[in-house]
Scaffold this active site. Structure first.
Site, PDB file in Angstrom:
ATOM      1  N   LYS A  26       4.921 -10.143 -66.095  1.00 10.17           N
ATOM      2  CA  LYS A  26       3.849  -9.342 -65.509  1.00 10.17           C
ATOM      3  C   LYS A  26       3.994  -9.416 -63.997  1.00 10.17           C
ATOM      4  CE  LYS A  26      -0.247 -10.354 -67.018  1.00 10.17           C
ATOM      5  NZ  LYS A  26      -1.592 -10.888 -67.201  1.00 10.17           N
ATOM      6  N   CYS A  48       1.335   3.454 -58.046  1.00 10.70           N
ATOM      7  CA  CYS A  48       2.100   4.328 -58.932  1.00 10.70           C
ATOM      8  C   CYS A  48       3.413   3.698 -59.394  1.00 10.70           C
ATOM      9  CB  CYS A  48       2.393   5.669 -58.248  1.00 10.70           C
ATOM     10  SG  CYS A  48       3.649   5.615 -56.945  1.00 10.70           S
ATOM     11  N   HIS A  61       3.775   8.492 -54.525  1.00  9.49           N
ATOM     12  CA  HIS A  61       2.852   9.022 -55.534  1.00  9.49           C
ATOM     13  C   HIS A  61       2.696  10.541 -55.426  1.00  9.49           C
ATOM     14  CE1 HIS A  61       0.382   8.050 -52.002  1.00  9.49           C
ATOM     15  NE2 HIS A  61      -0.320   9.124 -52.336  1.00  9.49           N
TER      16      HIS A  61
END
Length: 103
Positions: A26, A48, A61
């Site tokens: 993660k 993003c 983005h």
């Protein structure tokens, strides 16, 4: 123009993060605002996963949104300048017998 609903649904099923620290289970970044942002300044962070300067935002983005019909934008953190300390007159005016006025 937004892509058709079916194209947007297919894009949602795709992996969001295709390049940032893929070896990690993660991706988490913790920043203390007082360390990351100067007084009166701001910091702009990517949401993003397309930024070439991740975790900072480089505006990637915009192209992502045009290509996918998405509406993602950056996270913007700002830090106010501290208020100036009160003047000595303001600090003690209530304790002055004449109320602190210069009359």
């Amino acid at each position: 123009a937004r892509p058709p609903r079916r194209a947007r649904a297919a894009a949602c099923a795709a992996r969001i993060n295709s390049s940032v620290r893929l070896e990690e289970e993660k991706v988490v970044d913790i920043l203390k605002c007082e360390d990351a942002i100067s007084e009166g300044g701001k910091a702009v962070y990517c949401r993003c996963w397309r930024s070439g300067t991740f975790p900072g935002c480089d505006g990637a983005h915009v192209a992502h949104n045009k290509a996918t019909g998405d509406n993602v934008g950056p996270l913007i953190l700002s830090r106010d300048k501290p208020a100036p300390p009160p003047s000595l007159m303001d600090q003690f005016k209530d304790a002055m017998p004449f109320g602190g006025d210069d009359k």
